[in-house]
Design a protein around this motif. Structure first.
Motif, PDB file in Angstrom:
ATOM      1  N   PRO A  79       0.789  -1.243   0.000  1.00  0.00           N
ATOM      2  CA  PRO A  79       0.000   0.000   0.000  1.00  0.00           C
ATOM      3  C   PRO A  79       0.815   1.283   0.000  1.00  0.00           C
ATOM      4  CG  PRO A  79      -0.945  -1.587   1.528  1.00  0.00           C
ATOM      5  CD  PRO A  79       0.366  -2.157   1.090  1.00  0.00           C
TER       6      PRO A  79
ATOM      7  N   ASP B 236      -0.024   0.783  -6.145  1.00  0.00           N
ATOM      8  CA  ASP B 236      -1.088   0.305  -5.266  1.00  0.00           C
ATOM      9  C   ASP B 236      -1.972   1.462  -4.800  1.00  0.00           C
ATOM     10  OD1 ASP B 236       1.413  -1.393  -5.073  1.00  0.00           O
ATOM     11  OD2 ASP B 236      -0.010  -2.722  -4.066  1.00  0.00           O
ATOM     12  N   ALA B 237      -1.319   2.563  -4.408  1.00  0.00           N
ATOM     13  CA  ALA B 237      -2.077   3.710  -3.912  1.00  0.00           C
ATOM     14  C   ALA B 237      -2.903   4.357  -5.013  1.00  0.00           C
ATOM     15  CB  ALA B 237      -1.129   4.729  -3.299  1.00  0.00           C
TER      16      ALA B 237
ATOM     17  N   TRP C  14      -4.143   3.053  -7.809  1.00  0.00           N
ATOM     18  CA  TRP C  14      -5.299   2.257  -8.194  1.00  0.00           C
ATOM     19  C   TRP C  14      -6.384   2.296  -7.139  1.00  0.00           C
ATOM     20  CZ3 TRP C  14      -6.781   1.023 -12.729  1.00  0.00           C
ATOM     21  CH2 TRP C  14      -5.865   0.736 -13.746  1.00  0.00           C
ATOM     22  N   SER C  15      -5.988   2.205  -5.872  1.00  0.00           N
ATOM     23  CA  SER C  15      -6.996   2.190  -4.813  1.00  0.00           C
ATOM     24  C   SER C  15      -7.677   3.541  -4.657  1.00  0.00           C
ATOM     25  CB  SER C  15      -6.350   1.769  -3.488  1.00  0.00           C
ATOM     26  OG  SER C  15      -5.405   2.724  -3.058  1.00  0.00           O
ATOM     27  N   GLN C  16      -6.979   4.616  -5.008  1.00  0.00           N
ATOM     28  CA  GLN C  16      -7.528   5.960  -4.837  1.00  0.00           C
ATOM     29  C   GLN C  16      -8.237   6.481  -6.081  1.00  0.00           C
ATOM     30  OE1 GLN C  16      -4.162   8.359  -3.664  1.00  0.00           O
ATOM     31  NE2 GLN C  16      -3.665   7.023  -1.952  1.00  0.00           N
TER      32      GLN C  16
END
Length: 245
Positions: free
Chosen positions: A67, A72-73, A75-77
């Protein structure tokens, strides 16, 4: 502040420190220009300010795997709204100049030709006003117990203006760790009788939050971050900034 060569701009996006994965960070704010020319303008164009907007854009080296990594950040955001804090003078020590904004991650791009260092680019559109202020907690200081930060003389908050505050939890360790951060104000730098103005939700994992006051005037001129930590051998790395707009 003297002229500055940008060598280490600090950029915190929700729960990620992008400093080690970025080589370009830009923040822009503008007021829409509306034509208000009329017959009384005496032959000169007349304009009025319309809607305000802001945008953050960045680029750098791609990494993935947990994360704290940019892929990773991002895509998640993507499509989500969260806090961003950007330095203006190569540092994020307490008292250093900071720009704060609540922004939606609107674009993310990765990939290049064979043989190139894998890049990323991204854009976030402001959802709240940009606030100019100061960092209130340094990102590299681990906190393991309840405490208070250094006071900042940001000034009073006039009626109709707000105090904005960001919290970026960058790493979490321990068993059932939890941190609840808050913003306190005081009439002077002693904080003899501080008033809690904002309280963030309890955080148990990497992430970010942004809060603001309700627009009521606040005559206190000194501000600081404080936090309550619980759990077994907890440890948190976090940063935060305060600004008035």
């Amino acid at each position: 502040m003297s002229k500055t060569v940008l060598t280490s701009v600090r950029c915190f996006a929700v729960g990620v420190d992008l400093t080690g994965n970025s080589n370009k960070i830009e923040l822009s704010a503008e007021i829409e220009e509306k034509d208000a020319t009329n017959y009384a303008s005496q032959g000169w164009g007349e304009v009025m300010g319309g809607l305000a907007s802001s945008e953050l854009s960045g680029e750098g080296q791609w990494e993935a795997g947990d994360p704290s990594k940019v892929d990773d950040a991002s895509w998640s955001q993507l499509g989500g709204v969260g806090p961003w804090s950007v330095s203006a003078n190569n540092a994020a020590a307490v008292g250093d100049l900071a720009y704060l904004v609540n922004a939606m991650r609107s674009e993310y791009k990765l990939g290049e030709a064979v043989g190139e260092v894998a890049p990323w680019t991204g854009t976030a559109k402001g959802s709240w006003p940009v606030a100019r202020g100061q960092f209130a907690h340094p990102p590299g200081t681990a906190r393991t117990a309840t405490g208070t930060g250094t006071g900042l003389n940001l000034g009073a908050v006039a009626a109709g203006r707000r105090l904005y505050a960001t919290l970026h939890v960058l790493s979490v360790a321990g068993t059932t760790p939890s941190i609840t951060a808050r913003v306190e104000s005081s009439v002077d730098n002693t904080f003899a009788s501080p008033t809690t103005r904002l309280t963030f939700s309890a955080a148990t994992a990497v992430g970010g939050q942004i809060l603001r006051t309700d627009g009521t005037a606040i005559t206190d001129t000194w501000w600081r971050m404080a936090w309550t930590i619980s759990g077994t051998t907890p440890s948190f790395l976090f940063t935060g900034a305060l600004g008035i707009q």
